[in-house]
Design a protein around this motif. Structure first.
Motif, PDB file in Angstrom:
ATOM      1  N   ALA A  27       0.833  -1.214   0.000  1.00 18.36           N
ATOM      2  CA  ALA A  27       0.000   0.000   0.000  1.00 18.36           C
ATOM      3  C   ALA A  27       0.863   1.258   0.000  1.00 18.36           C
ATOM      4  CB  ALA A  27      -0.913  -0.013   1.231  1.00 18.36           C
ATOM      5  N   TRP A  28       1.950   1.238   0.775  1.00 23.59           N
ATOM      6  CA  TRP A  28       2.790   2.442   0.877  1.00 23.59           C
ATOM      7  C   TRP A  28       3.500   2.739  -0.446  1.00 23.59           C
ATOM      8  CZ3 TRP A  28       2.973   6.640   3.509  1.00 23.59           C
ATOM      9  CH2 TRP A  28       4.147   7.401   3.625  1.00 23.59           C
ATOM     10  N   SER A  29       4.018   1.687  -1.089  1.00 17.62           N
ATOM     11  CA  SER A  29       4.766   1.925  -2.326  1.00 17.62           C
ATOM     12  C   SER A  29       3.828   2.286  -3.466  1.00 17.62           C
ATOM     13  CB  SER A  29       5.608   0.700  -2.698  1.00 17.62           C
ATOM     14  OG  SER A  29       4.781  -0.429  -2.881  1.00 17.62           O
ATOM     15  N   SER A  30       2.543   1.897  -3.367  1.00 12.37           N
ATOM     16  CA  SER A  30       1.636   2.264  -4.445  1.00 12.37           C
ATOM     17  C   SER A  30       0.781   3.477  -4.088  1.00 12.37           C
ATOM     18  CB  SER A  30       0.764   1.071  -4.849  1.00 12.37           C
ATOM     19  OG  SER A  30       0.063   0.592  -3.724  1.00 12.37           O
ATOM     20  N   ALA A  31       0.969   4.018  -2.889  1.00 11.18           N
ATOM     21  CA  ALA A  31       0.297   5.291  -2.578  1.00 11.18           C
ATOM     22  C   ALA A  31       0.840   6.356  -3.525  1.00 11.18           C
ATOM     23  CB  ALA A  31       0.577   5.684  -1.127  1.00 11.18           C
ATOM     24  N   THR A  32       0.065   7.379  -3.757  1.00 13.81           N
ATOM     25  CA  THR A  32       0.583   8.430  -4.636  1.00 13.81           C
ATOM     26  C   THR A  32       1.723   9.151  -3.925  1.00 13.81           C
ATOM     27  OG1 THR A  32      -0.913  10.108  -3.768  1.00 13.81           O
ATOM     28  CG2 THR A  32      -1.694   8.819  -5.656  1.00 13.81           C
ATOM     29  N   ALA A  33       2.621   9.686  -4.722  1.00 14.03           N
ATOM     30  CA  ALA A  33       3.751  10.418  -4.157  1.00 14.03           C
ATOM     31  C   ALA A  33       3.237  11.604  -3.341  1.00 14.03           C
ATOM     32  CB  ALA A  33       4.673  10.888  -5.281  1.00 14.03           C
ATOM     33  N   TYR A  34       2.191  12.227  -3.833  1.00 13.70           N
ATOM     34  CA  TYR A  34       1.588  13.357  -3.118  1.00 13.70           C
ATOM     35  C   TYR A  34       1.146  12.938  -1.723  1.00 13.70           C
ATOM     36  CZ  TYR A  34      -1.812  17.183  -2.321  1.00 13.70           C
ATOM     37  OH  TYR A  34      -2.520  18.244  -1.811  1.00 13.70           O
ATOM     38  N   ASN A  35       0.519  11.755  -1.676  1.00 12.87           N
ATOM     39  CA  ASN A  35       0.049  11.243  -0.395  1.00 12.87           C
ATOM     40  C   ASN A  35       1.206  10.944   0.557  1.00 12.87           C
ATOM     41  OD1 ASN A  35      -0.940   8.261   1.005  1.00 12.87           O
ATOM     42  ND2 ASN A  35      -2.094  10.122   1.410  1.00 12.87           N
ATOM     43  N   ARG A  36       2.242  10.305   0.037  1.00 14.94           N
ATOM     44  CA  ARG A  36       3.401  10.008   0.909  1.00 14.94           C
ATOM     45  C   ARG A  36       4.009  11.299   1.450  1.00 14.94           C
ATOM     46  NH1 ARG A  36       4.915   6.061  -2.831  1.00 14.94           N
ATOM     47  NH2 ARG A  36       6.442   7.486  -3.700  1.00 14.94           N
ATOM     48  N   GLY A  37       4.090  12.291   0.598  1.00 14.37           N
ATOM     49  CA  GLY A  37       4.640  13.579   1.035  1.00 14.37           C
ATOM     50  C   GLY A  37       3.785  14.190   2.138  1.00 14.37           C
ATOM     51  N   GLN A  38       2.462  14.090   1.964  1.00 15.47           N
ATOM     52  CA  GLN A  38       1.551  14.656   2.965  1.00 15.47           C
ATOM     53  C   GLN A  38       1.660  13.945   4.305  1.00 15.47           C
ATOM     54  OE1 GLN A  38      -2.498  15.376   1.557  1.00 15.47           O
ATOM     55  NE2 GLN A  38      -1.650  17.413   1.242  1.00 15.47           N
ATOM     56  N   VAL A  39       1.793  12.620   4.237  1.00 17.65           N
ATOM     57  CA  VAL A  39       1.892  11.847   5.480  1.00 17.65           C
ATOM     58  C   VAL A  39       3.168  12.237   6.231  1.00 17.65           C
ATOM     59  CG1 VAL A  39       2.237   9.522   6.415  1.00 17.65           C
ATOM     60  CG2 VAL A  39       0.465   9.920   4.684  1.00 17.65           C
ATOM     61  N   LEU A  40       4.279  12.340   5.495  1.00 19.53           N
ATOM     62  CA  LEU A  40       5.526  12.692   6.174  1.00 19.53           C
ATOM     63  C   LEU A  40       5.461  14.115   6.732  1.00 19.53           C
ATOM     64  CD1 LEU A  40       8.395  11.024   4.135  1.00 19.53           C
ATOM     65  CD2 LEU A  40       7.189  10.224   6.146  1.00 19.53           C
ATOM     66  N   TYR A  41       4.793  14.991   5.984  1.00 17.16           N
ATOM     67  CA  TYR A  41       4.644  16.357   6.489  1.00 17.16           C
ATOM     68  C   TYR A  41       3.801  16.363   7.769  1.00 17.16           C
ATOM     69  CZ  TYR A  41       3.779  21.314   6.802  1.00 17.16           C
ATOM     70  OH  TYR A  41       3.712  22.605   7.262  1.00 17.16           O
ATOM     71  N   ARG A  42       2.804  15.476   7.766  1.00 17.61           N
ATOM     72  CA  ARG A  42       1.950  15.354   8.956  1.00 17.61           C
ATOM     73  C   ARG A  42       2.785  14.912  10.172  1.00 17.61           C
ATOM     74  NH1 ARG A  42      -1.884  17.180  11.866  1.00 17.61           N
ATOM     75  NH2 ARG A  42      -2.982  15.667  13.159  1.00 17.61           N
ATOM     76  N   VAL A  43       3.721  13.995   9.946  1.00 19.47           N
ATOM     77  CA  VAL A  43       4.593  13.561  11.039  1.00 19.47           C
ATOM     78  C   VAL A  43       5.344  14.777  11.584  1.00 19.47           C
ATOM     79  CG1 VAL A  43       6.563  12.108  11.690  1.00 19.47           C
ATOM     80  CG2 VAL A  43       4.833  11.218  10.112  1.00 19.47           C
ATOM     81  N   ALA A  44       5.840  15.606  10.660  1.00 17.70           N
ATOM     82  CA  ALA A  44       6.566  16.808  11.090  1.00 17.70           C
ATOM     83  C   ALA A  44       5.661  17.732  11.897  1.00 17.70           C
ATOM     84  CB  ALA A  44       7.128  17.536   9.873  1.00 17.70           C
ATOM     85  N   GLU A  45       4.412  17.864  11.458  1.00 18.89           N
ATOM     86  CA  GLU A  45       3.446  18.713  12.183  1.00 18.89           C
ATOM     87  C   GLU A  45       3.238  18.221  13.609  1.00 18.89           C
ATOM     88  OE1 GLU A  45       0.188  20.503   9.012  1.00 18.89           O
ATOM     89  OE2 GLU A  45      -0.047  18.440   9.682  1.00 18.89           O
ATOM     90  N   VAL A  46       3.045  16.902  13.748  1.00 22.70           N
ATOM     91  CA  VAL A  46       2.798  16.355  15.083  1.00 22.70           C
ATOM     92  C   VAL A  46       4.055  16.457  15.946  1.00 22.70           C
ATOM     93  CG1 VAL A  46       2.003  14.336  16.379  1.00 22.70           C
ATOM     94  CG2 VAL A  46       0.970  14.873  14.172  1.00 22.70           C
ATOM     95  N   MET A  47       5.213  16.300  15.321  1.00 27.28           N
ATOM     96  CA  MET A  47       6.473  16.493  16.063  1.00 27.28           C
ATOM     97  C   MET A  47       6.573  17.920  16.593  1.00 27.28           C
ATOM     98  SD  MET A  47       9.535  14.561  13.984  1.00 27.28           S
ATOM     99  CE  MET A  47      10.809  14.793  15.234  1.00 27.28           C
ATOM    100  N   GLU A  48       6.189  18.849  15.744  1.00 22.53           N
ATOM    101  CA  GLU A  48       6.247  20.261  16.138  1.00 22.53           C
ATOM    102  C   GLU A  48       5.391  20.484  17.394  1.00 22.53           C
ATOM    103  OE1 GLU A  48       8.024  22.600  14.222  1.00 22.53           O
ATOM    104  OE2 GLU A  48       7.474  24.351  15.414  1.00 22.53           O
ATOM    105  N   GLY A  49       4.221  19.836  17.420  1.00 15.52           N
ATOM    106  CA  GLY A  49       3.327  19.949  18.566  1.00 15.52           C
ATOM    107  C   GLY A  49       3.937  19.370  19.850  1.00 15.52           C
ATOM    108  N   ARG A  50       4.825  18.411  19.679  1.00 16.45           N
ATOM    109  CA  ARG A  50       5.452  17.782  20.839  1.00 16.45           C
ATOM    110  C   ARG A  50       6.896  18.274  21.010  1.00 16.45           C
ATOM    111  NH1 ARG A  50       4.141  11.835  22.645  1.00 16.45           N
ATOM    112  NH2 ARG A  50       2.293  11.290  21.436  1.00 16.45           N
ATOM    113  N   ARG A  51       7.180  19.437  20.452  1.00 12.89           N
ATOM    114  CA  ARG A  51       8.550  19.950  20.409  1.00 12.89           C
ATOM    115  C   ARG A  51       9.196  19.953  21.796  1.00 12.89           C
ATOM    116  NH1 ARG A  51      10.678  25.119  20.773  1.00 12.89           N
ATOM    117  NH2 ARG A  51      12.622  25.438  19.626  1.00 12.89           N
ATOM    118  N   ASP A  52       8.456  20.407  22.795  1.00 17.10           N
ATOM    119  CA  ASP A  52       9.038  20.497  24.144  1.00 17.10           C
ATOM    120  C   ASP A  52       9.412  19.128  24.693  1.00 17.10           C
ATOM    121  OD1 ASP A  52       8.779  23.173  24.003  1.00 17.10           O
ATOM    122  OD2 ASP A  52       6.941  23.290  25.226  1.00 17.10           O
TER     123      ASP A  52
END
Lengths: 287, 489
Positions: free
Chosen positions: A62-87
């Protein structure tokens, strides 16, 4: 005086999107750089390694056949959640690596920014590493990079968060799935990252994190028939690196073994390129 | 209908083969220190063509030292523009001496002159032309502004395309600024030694190309030599694994182009006549001695019978015999050893219950030959469906749906190539996406070009040869130069 008794944590592994204990039932104590007790972490066994490979292989389709756009969004989402837990990450890194306030903040910020940088590559790397080929004949011919498959990675022992993110991101952004063995003595930032990954739309099996001793787990990953590549970034013993490379040769695995990099420096595409395959497709031209 | 053909033999007068050959080290032919020689044989006649030197450790040392000196003093300080000119010279010389190379290749290897003349030699020259142009443009190779050569490359090549594999190895290595020690396969050294003469004719600086002959032991000495920075190997998966093991823990880089068991998948809407030509090209080209051969034919059930009949009809018209004859389609098997291996696997097909059909053709009395063979009723568990046969033997399996075809095609540790035959564009692209293989031929098979990267997934190896991606096998980015990679850096 704060007389509240703190809730001590026993952390678990992260396999296939779930948090199982080690099948071996083993844990080990994790201390900060001043030797103060931080938490108990699971000590993964060979069986946990095999379970992780199964989960990773299951996640690859599923991951390798997800669209590249989707994979990019998911990784960006990880960054967003990390930012929220920055402290929390800053506190984790500080405890794990003994860095000062400013330095650990810089490390965490760089880790988040690095994830954003790689997230942006998801829908660009194929344009940079792929091309059409002007063959001498009536054919249309193009080459595209594709993910290698299941990658087992040994995370850096020293750089417990930035190094970890810098190893995971270039592997998964192209559609690979990863089983990463976290820093043995400094696993807490990796464990906090699993809590982020579990809540960031990353499909099960794409990122699997084991804690424990690479010398115990890694040989089983290196010899496993369903692992396609190994990343030895965090292997500090020359002898272990050699043994792992010997095991890996049994199924012609791709191997990356860099010298200890400066994690704060901006990376190039080398890490990402190590875990992609070039596929070339021919088709005749004709009316 | 039977056709009668008059013999149309290519003259072998154009080549002069010496009774014995030395090793090509530092721009000169030298005798091997061991004094040990072995014979190279024309597989079509069993005639001894020449005696070849067997390089021992001190010869390997001399070759590596010569390559190191040439790298440090000459080749790495020469401008890309001038490296390019040497490669252009070599390309031109290969074209000028094309007939000579083709005849010599056919004599030593056993492949039909039609193939050595029309495919091996022109492609080898094209490979040098293509890479010559890269030598002064490497900053555009996608590896950063100032990519670095690796140093001395040890290159070990197989016997199935002796000159072409030499070109695939030497052209990119030299273009990227490396020097080389190359070992041809022990049964097919002659065109590599003629190539050494071409290097002399081109005034290539001594030591940039060293060609040493010998068998597996010589190869092992190259692989294990401390003075070597990179190993490139084309050959069997078994030897590839042992090389990867030998390099474990070292800083030598490695690329491998290994075995295959390619699926050639025919859907019910494919034009059968064209597909049959593609099946023949896929498995009977070069006697099936092709790592990317379409050795597993996957037929959609509804057209299986019809396609097999058409294939058998077509195979009856193939001409097996004198490789120098311009009408010959199937030449000799390169060695007795290889023929034995093919026979052993054919026997396993019989024993395991597959149904064998052998093309009716006259086998010459002398030499090593194998008539085109087709197995039907093959299951995925049969050895002939799993192991690389490296001979003119086709295993036929069937499928019903595209999903099943993908699953069967990918059900192998190999992943070098695959073929798809269908008129439906969306299906071609979907299949091409699903198949885990490095080269996908859609409505064609066994096409090669220097601009087109070639190489495998999984146990078919890592790294690419040809195209812009192929440069990554001999270059490293300035910022990533401390990475020890087995695969592409």
């Amino acid at each position: 005086m704060n007389d509240r008794v703190e809730v001590r944590k026993t952390y678990k592994l992260f396999i296939g999107g779930a948090f199982p204990r080690s099948e071996s039932g083993r844990t080990y104590e994790v201390h900060d750089t001043d030797d103060k007790f931080l938490a108990n972490a699971a000590k993964a066994s060979r069986k946990d390694g095999r379970d992780a490979v199964l989960a990773a292989r299951k996640g690859f389709g599923a991951w390798s056949s997800a669209t590249a756009y989707n994979r990019g969004q998911v990784l960006y989402r990880v960054a967003e959640v990390m930012e929220g837990r920055r402290d929390q990450f800053i506190a984790d890194v500080q405890a794990a690596e003994g860095l000062g306030d400013k330095k650990s903040a810089r490390v965490v910020d760089t880790a988040i920014d690095r994830l954003v940088w790689y997230a942006g590559w998801a829908d660009k790397y194929a344009q940079v590493l792929g091309n059409t080929n002007p063959v001498a004949g009536p054919y249309f011919n193009f080459s595209i990079p594709e993910p290698t498959g299941v990658v087992a990675a040994i995370a850096p022992q020293d750089s417990s968060l930035l190094g970890l993110v810098s190893v995971i991101a270039p592997i998964v952004v192209t559609g690979n799935v990863v089983i990463v063995v976290a820093s043995t003595l400094r696993p807490i930032p990796a464990i906090t990252l699993t809590e982020v990954v579990a809540t960031s739309d990353v499909p099960p099996g794409v990122i699997n994190v084991l804690t424990g001793d690479p010398a115990e787990i890694a040989p089983w990953l290196a010899s496993h028939g369903d692992v396609n590549a190994i990343d030895l970034t965090g292997v500090t013993s020359a002898e272990l690196a050699k043994n792992l490379e010997v095991e890996a040769a049994g199924t012609v695995k791709r191997i990356r073994r860099p010298a200890q990099p400066n994690w704060l420096a901006t990376p190039d595409l080398g890490h990402l390129r190590s875990f992609v395959e070039t596929k070339t497709v021919w088709h005749p031209l004709g009316a | 209908m039977t056709f009668e053909y008059a013999p149309a033999s290519e003259s072998r007068a154009i080549v002069s083969i010496a009774p014995s050959y030395g090793l090509f080290i530092n721009g000169e032919f030298v005798d091997p220190t061991s004094g040990t020689m072995f014979k190279t044989i024309n597989p079509a006649t069993e005639e001894v063509l020449a005696e070849i030197s067997e390089a021992n450790q001190s010869d390997v040392n001399a070759a590596v030292n010569s390559a190191r000196r040439a790298y440090e003093r000459t080749w790495s300080v020469l401008s890309g523009r001038d490296r390019a000119k040497y490669l252009f010279r070599i390309a031109r010389l290969l074209q000028e001496r094309a007939r000579e190379f083709a005849v010599l290749e056919t004599l030593d290897n056993g492949k039909p002159i039609r193939e050595s003349r029309d495919i091996d030699v022109p492609l080898a020259a094209a490979h040098f032309f293509y890479h010559a142009g890269w030598a002064d443009k490497l900053e555009h190779a996608g590896l950063g502004p100032n990519p670095q050569a690796l140093g001395v490359a040890g290159q070990i090549i197989p016997w199935n395309f002796p000159l072409l594999m030499l070109a695939w190895k030497i052209a990119p290595a030299l273009a990227c600024g490396n020097t080389v020690v190359l070992k041809p396969a022990e049964t097919t050294s002659l065109t590599a030694l003629l190539f050494a003469e071409v290097c002399q004719q081109a005034d290539l600086p001594p030591g940039v190309v060293n060609i040493i002959t010998g068998a597996g032991d010589t190869g092992r000495m190259i692989v294990e030599h401390d003075g070597i920075n990179k190993i490139a190997f084309t050959g069997s998966t078994e030897v590839g694994k042992s090389i990867q093991r030998a390099l474990a823990g070292t800083n030598k880089k490695l690329t491998l182009e290994l075995g295959g068991k390619a699926a050639n998948i025919i859907f019910d809407d494919a034009p059968i006549d064209q597909a049959v030509e593609g099946i023949v090209d896929g498995i009977f080209f070069n006697q099936g001695h092709v790592c990317c051969a379409g050795s597993r034919l996957l037929l959609q059930e509804s057209i299986a019978e019809e396609t097999i009949e058409a294939l058998k009809r077509r195979l009856q018209t193939l001409r097996l015999g004198d490789p120098l004859d311009k009408n010959t389609d199937i030449g000799a098997i390169n060695s007795r050893e290889q023929l034995n291996k093919i026979h052993q696997l054919i026997k396993s097909g019989d024993d395991e219950g597959a149904e064998r059909w052998t093309a009716p053709c006259e086998i010459p009395e002398k030499g090593w030959w194998c008539a085109p063979t087709v197995f039907t009723n093959v299951t995925a568990a049969h050895r002939i469906a799993r192991e690389e046969i490296f001979g003119p033997v086709l295993s036929v399996l069937t499928f019903r749906t595209a999903d099943e075809a993908v699953e069967k095609a990918n059900n192998t540790p190999f992943g070098l190539s695959a073929g798809i035959w269908t008129e439906k564009g969306s299906r071609i692209l979907w299949m091409a996406n699903q198949l885990r293989a490095g080269v996908i031929w859609a409505n064609t098979f066994n096409r090669f070009d220097p601009t087109s990267p070639f190489g495998g997934y999984k146990e078919s190896g890592f790294g690419r040869e040809g195209g812009i991606q192929g440069l990554g096998a001999y270059l490293q980015s300035a910022t990533d130069s401390d990475v020890h990679a087995k695969g592409m850096s």
